[in-house]
Design a protein around this motif. Structure first.
Motif, PDB file in Angstrom:
ATOM      1  N   ILE A  86      21.104  12.904  -8.141  1.00 28.07           N
ATOM      2  CA  ILE A  86      20.711  11.532  -8.440  1.00 28.07           C
ATOM      3  C   ILE A  86      19.495  11.132  -7.612  1.00 28.07           C
ATOM      4  O   ILE A  86      18.566  10.488  -8.105  1.00 28.07           O
ATOM      5  N   ARG A  87      19.480  11.553  -6.357  1.00 29.03           N
ATOM      6  CA  ARG A  87      18.346  11.238  -5.500  1.00 29.03           C
ATOM      7  C   ARG A  87      17.059  11.857  -6.052  1.00 29.03           C
ATOM      8  O   ARG A  87      16.000  11.238  -6.042  1.00 29.03           O
ATOM      9  N   GLU A  88      17.172  13.092  -6.531  1.00 32.22           N
ATOM     10  CA  GLU A  88      15.999  13.749  -7.108  1.00 32.22           C
ATOM     11  C   GLU A  88      15.487  12.989  -8.320  1.00 32.22           C
ATOM     12  O   GLU A  88      14.282  12.807  -8.499  1.00 32.22           O
ATOM     13  N   HIS A  89      16.416  12.521  -9.169  1.00 34.36           N
ATOM     14  CA  HIS A  89      15.998  11.750 -10.341  1.00 34.36           C
ATOM     15  C   HIS A  89      15.325  10.457  -9.925  1.00 34.36           C
ATOM     16  O   HIS A  89      14.240  10.103 -10.412  1.00 34.36           O
ATOM     17  N   GLN A  90      15.945   9.713  -9.006  1.00 35.60           N
ATOM     18  CA  GLN A  90      15.414   8.418  -8.609  1.00 35.60           C
ATOM     19  C   GLN A  90      14.080   8.552  -7.874  1.00 35.60           C
ATOM     20  O   GLN A  90      13.186   7.727  -8.044  1.00 35.60           O
ATOM     21  N   ASP A  91      13.929   9.596  -7.093  1.00 42.00           N
ATOM     22  CA  ASP A  91      12.667   9.811  -6.391  1.00 42.00           C
ATOM     23  C   ASP A  91      11.508  10.047  -7.355  1.00 42.00           C
ATOM     24  O   ASP A  91      10.354   9.776  -7.035  1.00 42.00           O
ATOM     25  N   GLY A  92      11.804  10.563  -8.546  1.00 39.56           N
ATOM     26  CA  GLY A  92      10.758  10.851  -9.518  1.00 39.56           C
ATOM     27  C   GLY A  92      10.425   9.701 -10.440  1.00 39.56           C
ATOM     28  O   GLY A  92       9.506   9.814 -11.266  1.00 39.56           O
ATOM     29  N   CYS A  93      11.143   8.588 -10.305  1.00 41.37           N
ATOM     30  CA  CYS A  93      10.889   7.443 -11.190  1.00 41.37           C
ATOM     31  C   CYS A  93       9.589   6.734 -10.811  1.00 41.37           C
ATOM     32  O   CYS A  93       9.362   6.401  -9.648  1.00 41.37           O
ATOM     33  N   ALA A  94       8.746   6.486 -11.809  1.00 42.22           N
ATOM     34  CA  ALA A  94       7.511   5.734 -11.582  1.00 42.22           C
ATOM     35  C   ALA A  94       7.828   4.256 -11.375  1.00 42.22           C
ATOM     36  O   ALA A  94       8.746   3.718 -11.992  1.00 42.22           O
ATOM     37  N   ARG A  95       7.063   3.606 -10.514  1.00 44.59           N
ATOM     38  CA  ARG A  95       7.234   2.179 -10.238  1.00 44.59           C
ATOM     39  C   ARG A  95       5.870   1.513 -10.089  1.00 44.59           C
ATOM     40  O   ARG A  95       4.863   2.178  -9.861  1.00 44.59           O
ATOM     41  N   LEU A  96       5.885   0.205 -10.170  1.00 45.35           N
ATOM     42  CA  LEU A  96       4.681  -0.557  -9.866  1.00 45.35           C
ATOM     43  C   LEU A  96       4.337  -0.376  -8.396  1.00 45.35           C
ATOM     44  O   LEU A  96       5.209  -0.139  -7.559  1.00 45.35           O
ATOM     45  N   SER A  97       3.057  -0.492  -8.065  1.00 48.57           N
ATOM     46  CA  SER A  97       2.673  -0.547  -6.653  1.00 48.57           C
ATOM     47  C   SER A  97       3.216  -1.849  -6.067  1.00 48.57           C
ATOM     48  O   SER A  97       3.546  -2.791  -6.794  1.00 48.57           O
ATOM     49  N   TRP A  98       3.296  -1.900  -4.751  1.00 47.58           N
ATOM     50  CA  TRP A  98       3.790  -3.127  -4.133  1.00 47.58           C
ATOM     51  C   TRP A  98       2.923  -4.326  -4.513  1.00 47.58           C
ATOM     52  O   TRP A  98       3.441  -5.414  -4.773  1.00 47.58           O
ATOM     53  N   SER A  99       1.620  -4.150  -4.514  1.00 43.47           N
ATOM     54  CA  SER A  99       0.736  -5.281  -4.833  1.00 43.47           C
ATOM     55  C   SER A  99       0.971  -5.767  -6.253  1.00 43.47           C
ATOM     56  O   SER A  99       0.989  -6.985  -6.518  1.00 43.47           O
ATOM     57  N   GLU A 100       1.176  -4.844  -7.213  1.00 49.99           N
ATOM     58  CA  GLU A 100       1.476  -5.242  -8.591  1.00 49.99           C
ATOM     59  C   GLU A 100       2.826  -5.933  -8.673  1.00 49.99           C
ATOM     60  O   GLU A 100       2.999  -6.929  -9.395  1.00 49.99           O
ATOM     61  N   GLU A 101       3.797  -5.397  -7.944  1.00 53.81           N
ATOM     62  CA  GLU A 101       5.138  -5.983  -7.992  1.00 53.81           C
ATOM     63  C   GLU A 101       5.143  -7.391  -7.418  1.00 53.81           C
ATOM     64  O   GLU A 101       5.770  -8.305  -7.971  1.00 53.81           O
ATOM     65  N   ILE A 102       4.429  -7.590  -6.308  1.00 54.46           N
ATOM     66  CA  ILE A 102       4.360  -8.923  -5.709  1.00 54.46           C
ATOM     67  C   ILE A 102       3.611  -9.880  -6.621  1.00 54.46           C
ATOM     68  O   ILE A 102       4.036 -11.029  -6.829  1.00 54.46           O
TER      69      ILE A 102
END
Length: 346
Positions: A86-102
């Motif tokens: 599960i950790r391997e899957h979650q580590d590979g998930c793309a996310r917004l950058s912090w600046s985009e998320e904020i």
């Protein structure tokens, strides 16, 4: 049955589960916390031992230590193996950058936040005063703007001392696994054409705020930003610069995320559970009382999973490809369902 939790994983023993958020190291999340073996453990878990640190000195100039919870129990081999998957899957998930998320968090409609000002009342001078206030963001700059009554204590405080902080939480904020950001800086009263434009913008974000047109309400802006800190969940804490914030854009999915999530939560709850069971790897034998989308962006969505007894946590489900338009959301959801069926068959 026992359950153990470690950041970046959903840890299972039998049919018991504890879910926690994590610090991803994906390509699209360039401010994520870096770790090395053994796996980082969640500071939000009150059962297992944990410690994490922000190693980027730009984000943590004071070199603040992580938080620790003592009493780490042994994890059986079967549970450890599932944790790693599960950790391997979650580590590979793309996310917004912090600046985009904020920037996206700040652009929420009908937003309310906690404003802290320096008290000026006799006997309380210098103490912080917290107020719940409505806010919007200025077109272009994205800076927070407000419509304050002259009679409010925070308005009087700001005339006396412009220093303040603003803490904004994501919609539907529940607890430590959810996102929040804090702006620290100096507030300024607006006037002239700038004030008129800000009032119009504020009413777009708060269409029912008829009182914003009253004569004793004036527009203010947190114009001089000294610090922007961010907590995106367990083990996701740090900050960005005002320049990074100003250059970021609101995620395009923000315009339609709320109705999409409401539809999925109301009509397709079983599908969301399947995404966790088969795509994330939680397992079909895991008891889930509820699984609800809580945040959606172009790379995927976060799901709050609740178990019998009230234990809950957040896990990430990635889209096969980034989605930027509402018309493509249905195709992305269908693709996830097909992915689930393929995993079931195999």
């Amino acid at each position: 049955m026992r359950s153990f939790s470690v950041a970046g994983a959903l840890l299972l023993s039998g049919r018991s589960v504890t879910v926690v958020a994590f610090a991803p190291r994906g390509h699209h999340y360039h401010h994520a916390l870096r770790t090395s073996p053994p796996p980082l453990r969640s500071s939000g878990d009150t059962v297992t031992g944990t410690k994490f640190e922000e190693t980027d000195e730009k984000k943590n100039p004071e070199k603040r230590p992580g938080h620790a919870v003592k009493g780490m129990p042994e994890v059986d081999p079967e549970t450890a193996e599932k944790q790693a998957r599960i950790r391997e899957h979650q580590d590979g998930c793309a996310r917004l950058s912090w600046s985009e998320e904020i920037r996206t968090l700040m652009a929420q409609p009908n937003g309310f936040a906690t404003l802290s000002t320096v008290h000026s009342a006799k006997g309380c001078e210098g103490f912080p005063l917290g107020s719940k206030v409505g806010f919007a963001v200025e077109d272009g700059s994205g800076l927070p703007i407000f419509c304050f009554s002259a009679m409010s204590a925070h308005t009087k405080n700001l005339f006396n001392d412009p220093r303040c902080s603003l803490c904004v939480t994501e919609p539907g904020f529940v607890g430590a696994a959810d996102a929040r950001t804090t702006f620290v800086g100096n507030m300024e009263k607006m006037s002239g054409d700038a004030e008129a434009a800000a009032r119009e913008t504020y009413l777009k974000y708060h269409p029912n705020a008829y009182w914003a047109q009253f004569g004793d309400f004036t527009m203010w802006k947190l114009a001089d930003v000294k610090e922007i800190s961010f907590v995106g969940g367990f083990a996701r804490a740090g900050g960005i610069t005002a320049e990074e914030y100003a250059s970021a854009e609101v995620d395009p999915c923000a315009a339609f995320a709320a109705p999409v999530m409401a539809h999925m939560n109301d009509d397709h709850a079983s599908s969301i559970m399947d995404y966790l069971a088969y795509i994330v790897g939680v397992g079909a034998d895991t008891e889930m009382e509820k699984a609800e989308m809580k945040r959606l962006d172009r790379y995927g969505f976060d799901v709050r999973m609740t178990q019998p007894g009230g234990a809950s946590g957040v896990l990430r489900v990635p889209f096969p490809e980034p989605v930027t338009e509402r018309k493509d959301i249905k195709s992305a959801i269908i693709a996830l369902s097909k992915q689930c069926e393929e995993i079931k068959q195999s």
